[in-house]
Design a protein around this motif. Structure first.
Motif, PDB file in Angstrom:
ATOM      1  N   ILE A  92      -5.887   9.499  16.963  1.00  0.00           N
ATOM      2  CA  ILE A  92      -6.958   8.612  17.400  1.00  0.00           C
ATOM      3  C   ILE A  92      -8.130   9.373  17.992  1.00  0.00           C
ATOM      4  O   ILE A  92      -9.283   8.984  17.836  1.00  0.00           O
ATOM      5  N   TRP A  93      -7.857  10.479  18.689  1.00  0.00           N
ATOM      6  CA  TRP A  93      -8.972  11.159  19.335  1.00  0.00           C
ATOM      7  C   TRP A  93      -9.804  11.980  18.363  1.00  0.00           C
ATOM      8  O   TRP A  93     -10.876  12.450  18.697  1.00  0.00           O
ATOM      9  N   ARG A  94      -9.328  12.128  17.109  1.00  0.00           N
ATOM     10  CA  ARG A  94     -10.201  12.675  16.068  1.00  0.00           C
ATOM     11  C   ARG A  94     -11.362  11.705  15.833  1.00  0.00           C
ATOM     12  O   ARG A  94     -12.497  12.115  15.591  1.00  0.00           O
ATOM     13  N   VAL A  95     -11.063  10.427  15.910  1.00  0.00           N
ATOM     14  CA  VAL A  95     -12.114   9.423  15.750  1.00  0.00           C
ATOM     15  C   VAL A  95     -13.169   9.587  16.842  1.00  0.00           C
ATOM     16  O   VAL A  95     -14.355   9.367  16.618  1.00  0.00           O
ATOM     17  N   TYR A  96     -12.727   9.989  18.032  1.00  0.00           N
ATOM     18  CA  TYR A  96     -13.655  10.137  19.149  1.00  0.00           C
ATOM     19  C   TYR A  96     -14.453  11.429  19.066  1.00  0.00           C
ATOM     20  O   TYR A  96     -15.373  11.634  19.849  1.00  0.00           O
ATOM     21  N   ASN A  97     -14.153  12.306  18.109  1.00  0.00           N
ATOM     22  CA  ASN A  97     -14.797  13.617  18.065  1.00  0.00           C
ATOM     23  C   ASN A  97     -15.713  13.818  16.874  1.00  0.00           C
ATOM     24  O   ASN A  97     -16.012  14.956  16.504  1.00  0.00           O
ATOM     25  N   GLU A  98     -16.186  12.738  16.272  1.00  0.00           N
ATOM     26  CA  GLU A  98     -17.066  12.858  15.113  1.00  0.00           C
ATOM     27  C   GLU A  98     -18.375  12.104  15.292  1.00  0.00           C
ATOM     28  O   GLU A  98     -19.055  11.804  14.327  1.00  0.00           O
ATOM     29  N   TYR A 205      -6.700   2.541  19.455  1.00  0.00           N
ATOM     30  CA  TYR A 205      -6.247   2.247  18.100  1.00  0.00           C
ATOM     31  C   TYR A 205      -6.639   0.824  17.702  1.00  0.00           C
ATOM     32  O   TYR A 205      -7.066   0.576  16.561  1.00  0.00           O
ATOM     33  N   ARG A 206      -6.492  -0.105  18.616  1.00  0.00           N
ATOM     34  CA  ARG A 206      -6.850  -1.494  18.308  1.00  0.00           C
ATOM     35  C   ARG A 206      -8.349  -1.639  18.067  1.00  0.00           C
ATOM     36  O   ARG A 206      -8.784  -2.408  17.192  1.00  0.00           O
ATOM     37  N   ILE A 207      -9.151  -0.912  18.843  1.00  0.00           N
ATOM     38  CA  ILE A 207     -10.602  -0.942  18.632  1.00  0.00           C
ATOM     39  C   ILE A 207     -10.953  -0.422  17.241  1.00  0.00           C
ATOM     40  O   ILE A 207     -11.761  -1.026  16.519  1.00  0.00           O
ATOM     41  N   ILE A 208     -10.341   0.691  16.858  1.00  0.00           N
ATOM     42  CA  ILE A 208     -10.606   1.249  15.535  1.00  0.00           C
ATOM     43  C   ILE A 208     -10.185   0.275  14.438  1.00  0.00           C
ATOM     44  O   ILE A 208     -10.878   0.124  13.424  1.00  0.00           O
ATOM     45  N   ASP A 209      -9.076  -0.424  14.641  1.00  0.00           N
ATOM     46  CA  ASP A 209      -8.644  -1.422  13.650  1.00  0.00           C
ATOM     47  C   ASP A 209      -9.697  -2.509  13.492  1.00  0.00           C
ATOM     48  O   ASP A 209      -9.994  -2.951  12.367  1.00  0.00           O
ATOM     49  N   VAL A 210     -10.263  -2.965  14.613  1.00  0.00           N
ATOM     50  CA  VAL A 210     -11.303  -3.996  14.541  1.00  0.00           C
ATOM     51  C   VAL A 210     -12.527  -3.448  13.811  1.00  0.00           C
ATOM     52  O   VAL A 210     -13.111  -4.129  12.951  1.00  0.00           O
TER      53      VAL A 210
END
Length: 418
Positions: A92-98, A205-210
């Motif tokens: 999940i924190w890969r999502v936060y690093n782009e 994770y739930r935020i990314i799903d939304v």
């Protein structure tokens, strides 16, 4: 884990001749400004020791912090960003690093350019009527809740929900999909001073799903909101966005887009309630509010100790050699209270010349949403004072802040509005 008293003096523990303080020292958590004022008097640069034993360099004076923001050697990441990791790796924190906040040029330039069209002064001004409408809706609810003299928590009923509503509308998150973002804000308020937040990864994770759901909906039916623009750039303009950059940028716009505004609104209101002579000036002349907003940002920014940089090569910080790979932690709050830059810095003065404050960062990474946040604060605080001229703290004494050395967010702001 309180450090011995001598660790906040230059004759205490040192490394390479640089004094050391504990990042989670209770004195810092409870009194960020006073703690850094004492550091500033003793040395220009300190080591901050983290709970895991690692140490980061921390400059404590305005000019050194400002220059660090401009030093091209102090990067978000230590090496050029030819990142070979795939979108499926990293958790999940890969999502936060782009996203652009944690990127360096040229990637940062590309991502920031994509967002800039949504945060121009013209686009921001177009949101003014909706901000007023959303503000008045919340004020109506507060008036009903506090009509009989009962205390109202402005954090719960105003400072948190207003920015969250507005940033969701900017991106195009429908009402029935916003609960997960409310859960994130509640998790922020539940912070107890550790290095992690219980349940935060699950909420992320739930935020990314939304966000993924909304992205697919916009692919099927394009929209004009900010997320729709980002999907269009991802799908039709080759090389503009990867899928991970799209998710990551939407993620940070949503979260950073409301949490910093929460602090501006609540810290600004609290500052005025504790400084009645300054409040009287604003109430007598509402045209002073834009300048007052800048002073609120200088006086008590929502992010105190943040903006991590990594040395991509050897450099010098405040006369101290910095080796390649060394993390540097920059304090926006400490810079804004440096008496060498802002005389009598602990006094709230809405007539002060605040040019150069670092509440939104500095240089290429200065917050792109700063104009929007400023307008939100101006409207939210102005209309609150106009609607409730007898607004006052429910009880004497200081309101509690979330025990966090990084941020400056009130836990509660209990007031009476009758």
């Amino acid at each position: 884990m309180q450090a011995p008293a001598e660790t906040t003096a230059t004759n205490g523990p040192q490394e390479d001749g640089i004094p050391v303080f504990q990042l989670m020292n209770p004195e810092l958590v409870s009194d960020q400004y006073g703690f850094f004022a004492r550091l500033r008097e003793q040395a220009p640069v300190w080591w901050a020791e983290l709970p895991d034993g690692s140490r980061w360099l921390v400059p404590v004076r305005y000019e050194d912090i400002r220059k660090a923001h401009l030093d091209p050697v102090l990067r978000q990441k230590p090496d050029p960003e030819d990142d070979p990791v795939s979108d499926e790796e990293g958790g999940i924190w890969r999502v936060y690093n782009e996203h652009p906040v944690v990127s360096d040029p040229p990637k940062h330039t590309r991502l920031r350019k994509l967002l800039s069209s949504a945060f121009t002064a013209r686009q921001t001004e177009r949101l003014r009527p909706r901000i007023k409408e959303a503000t008045d809706e919340l004020l109506d609810a507060i008036a009903a809740k506090g009509a009989n003299g009962e205390p109202v928590d402005l954090m719960e009923d105003y400072a948190w929900p207003l920015p969250l509503t507005l940033i969701c509308e900017l991106l195009g998150v429908p009402e029935d999909r916003r609960q997960v973002f409310r859960d994130w804000s509640q998790n922020s308020r539940d912070f107890t001073g550790g290095t992690t937040h219980d349940g935060r990864e699950e909420i992320a994770y739930r935020i990314i799903d939304v966000i993924k759901e909304l992205v697919e909906e916009r692919r099927a039916e394009p929209t004009e909101d900010l997320l729709g623009q980002m999907v269009h750039a991802r799908d039709t303009e080759e090389g503009r966005l990867t899928e991970m950059e799209l998710l990551s940028t939407a993620f940070i716009v949503l979260l950073a887009g409301f949490e910093t505004s929460v602090g501006l609104i609540s810290n600004g209101v609290y500052a005025l309630l504790r400084n009645p002579e300054q409040r009287a000036l604003v109430e007598k002349d509402p045209s002073l509010m834009p300048g007052a907003i800048e002073e609120f940002l200088r006086f008590d920014p929502s992010l105190f100790l943040t903006n991590v940089r990594i040395a991509g090569a050897p450099t010098v910080l405040a006369g101290v050699p910095v080796r390649k790979g060394q993390p540097v932690l920059l304090s926006l709050g400490a810079a804004n209270r440096d008496p060498e830059r802002f005389p009598d810095p602990d006094a709230l003065d809405i007539g002060r010349k605040t040019s150069g404050h670092l509440a939104f960062g500095y240089g290429i990474h200065r917050c792109i949403g700063a104009p929007l946040a400023g307008m939100e604060g101006e409207i939210a605080i102005g209309r609150l004072l106009e609607r409730f001229p007898r607004l006052r703290l429910a009880e004497e004494g200081e309101q509690p802040y979330i025990p966090n050395p990084i941020a400056r967010t009130l836990l509660t702001l209990s007031v009476r509005v009758d």
